[in-house]
Design a protein around this motif. Structure first.
Motif, short mmCIF file in Angstrom:
data_model
loop_
_atom_site.label_atom_id
_atom_site.label_comp_id
_atom_site.label_asym_id
_atom_site.label_seq_id
_atom_site.Cartn_x
_atom_site.Cartn_y
_atom_site.Cartn_z
N ALA A 109 0.83 -1.21 0.00
CA ALA A 109 0.00 0.00 0.00
C ALA A 109 0.86 1.25 0.00
CB ALA A 109 -0.93 -0.01 1.21
N ARG A 110 1.92 1.25 0.79
CA ARG A 110 2.83 2.40 0.82
C ARG A 110 3.56 2.55 -0.51
NH1 ARG A 110 1.32 6.23 4.26
NH2 ARG A 110 1.45 5.62 6.45
N MET A 111 3.87 1.43 -1.15
CA MET A 111 4.51 1.48 -2.46
C MET A 111 3.59 2.15 -3.48
SD MET A 111 7.56 0.16 -2.66
CE MET A 111 8.67 -0.79 -1.64
N VAL A 112 2.32 1.80 -3.44
CA VAL A 112 1.33 2.39 -4.35
C VAL A 112 1.20 3.89 -4.07
CG1 VAL A 112 -1.10 2.42 -5.02
CG2 VAL A 112 0.06 0.23 -4.65
N GLU A 113 1.10 4.24 -2.81
CA GLU A 113 0.97 5.65 -2.44
C GLU A 113 2.18 6.46 -2.92
OE1 GLU A 113 0.39 8.48 1.54
OE2 GLU A 113 1.18 6.43 1.72
N THR A 114 3.38 5.90 -2.73
CA THR A 114 4.60 6.58 -3.17
C THR A 114 4.63 6.75 -4.68
OG1 THR A 114 5.82 5.66 -1.29
CG2 THR A 114 7.12 6.47 -3.14
N SER A 115 4.18 5.73 -5.40
CA SER A 115 4.14 5.81 -6.87
C SER A 115 3.22 6.92 -7.33
CB SER A 115 3.66 4.47 -7.45
OG SER A 115 4.54 3.43 -7.12
N MET A 116 2.10 7.09 -6.66
CA MET A 116 1.14 8.12 -7.05
C MET A 116 1.60 9.51 -6.67
SD MET A 116 -2.55 6.28 -6.55
CE MET A 116 -2.96 4.94 -7.69
N ARG A 117 2.45 9.62 -5.67
CA ARG A 117 2.99 10.93 -5.30
C ARG A 117 3.95 11.47 -6.37
NH1 ARG A 117 1.56 12.64 -0.49
NH2 ARG A 117 0.92 11.16 1.12
N GLU A 118 4.44 10.58 -7.21
CA GLU A 118 5.36 11.00 -8.27
C GLU A 118 4.62 11.54 -9.50
OE1 GLU A 118 7.72 7.58 -9.03
OE2 GLU A 118 8.71 7.63 -7.07
N ILE A 119 3.30 11.41 -9.51
CA ILE A 119 2.50 11.91 -10.64
C ILE A 119 2.46 13.43 -10.59
CG2 ILE A 119 0.20 11.91 -11.70
CD1 ILE A 119 -0.26 9.17 -10.44
#
Length: 221
Positions: A109-119
Motif C-alpha cells: 500500500a505504501r509502495m502504491v501511495e509513493t508511486s502516485m505521489r510522483e505523478i
C-alpha cells in the motif's frame, strides 16, 4: 559424498521450492487485491486532493505504520491464533501465507501511495477541472500514470515476501527456509545451507529482472 547428499535431497529441495512459490503467490495476490485500493485511498485522502479526509487518512496511516513497525518474526508468532482460526492449522505453507499477507498488504500500500505521489499534480488538477468523477480520475489518470511505479512496487514486495517466507520456516511454515533450518542448521549441513542460499538468490534475481522488464514495457511516459 557432497554430490550424493545433494542428489538425495533433490525431492525435498523441489518440494521446498514450490512451497515457497506457493506462499509468495498467495500473499502477493492478497497484497495486490487489498493493498492497491488501500494505497490509492491513502493518496487521494491526503491534504489538497480531491477526496481529502484528514481523519480517514490518519486512521489508515496509523494502521499501516503500526503493522509495518512490527518485525515479521514477531508478527508471525503473534498471528498464530488468527492463522489457526482461518486455516485450521499453524504449520505449513498455507498457514504461513496468512502472516505473509498481513505483512505484505501495508508494505505494498505504501509502495502504491509513493508511486502516485510522483505523478504531476497538474495532470490531476486538469482532470478535476474538466469535471471528471473521483472514480474516473483514479481509473483513467492515477493508475495509468503510476503503472511503472506500481509494477516496481510489486517486484519489491515479491522479493520481500521471498525473504519473509524463509523466516516462516522457523515455525514450520515450509518452503526453502524450513529446509535450510531443518537440514542446514540443525544438522550442520553446509551443502544444504549453501544450496538454499543459491536458490533464493536465483529466485530474487529472476523476479527483479522480470519486474524491471515489465516496468519498462508499461511505462508510456
Amino acid at each position: 559424498m557432497l554430490l550424493d547428499t545433494f542428489i538425495g535431497l533433490l525431492p525435498e529441495l523441489n518440494k521446498a521450492f514450490f512451497e515457497t512459490i506457493y506462499m509468495v503467490a498467495i500473499s502477493l495476490f492478497v497484497a495486490i487485491i487489498v493493498g492497491l485500493p488501500l494505497g490509492v485511498l491513502l493518496f487521494v485522502t491526503d491534504r489538497g486532493l480531491f477526496l481529502e479526509h484528514a481523519i480517514l487518512k490518519s486512521v489508515l496511516g496509523f494502521l499501516v505504520n503500526m503493522i509495518r513497525s512490527i518485525p515479521f518474526i514477531i508478527l508471525l508468532v503473534g498471528l498464530l491464533p488468527l492463522t489457526k482460526l482461518i486455516t485450521g492449522t499453524t504449520i505449513g505453507p498455507t498457514a504461513a501465507s496468512v502472516s505473509l499477507s498481513v505483512a505484505a498488504i501495508p508494505f505494498f500500500a505504501r509502495m502504491v501511495e509513493t508511486s502516485m505521489r510522483e505523478i504531476d499534480k497538474g495532470v490531476i488538477e486538469a482532470a478535476v477541472a474538466v469535471g471528471a468523477t473521483p472514480w474516473m480520475i483514479i481509473k483513467d489518470v492515477l493508475l495509468p500514470e503510476a503503472r511503472p511505479g506500481i509494477v516496481q512496487g510489486i517486484t519489491i514486495t515479491t522479493i520481500s515476501l521471498v525473504g519473509y517466507s524463509a523466516m516462516a520456516g522457523i515455525v514450520g511454515g515450509g518452503g526453502v527456509g524450513d529446509l535450510a533450518i531443518r537440514f542446514g542448521y540443525y544438522r550442520y549441513d553446509n551443502t544444504i545451507m549453501i544450496t538454499t542460499i543459491v536458490i533464493l538468490i536465483c529466485l530474487v534475481q529472476i523476479v527483479q529482472f522480470a519486474g524491471d522488464r515489465i516496468a519498462r514495457l508499461v511505462d508510456k511516459r
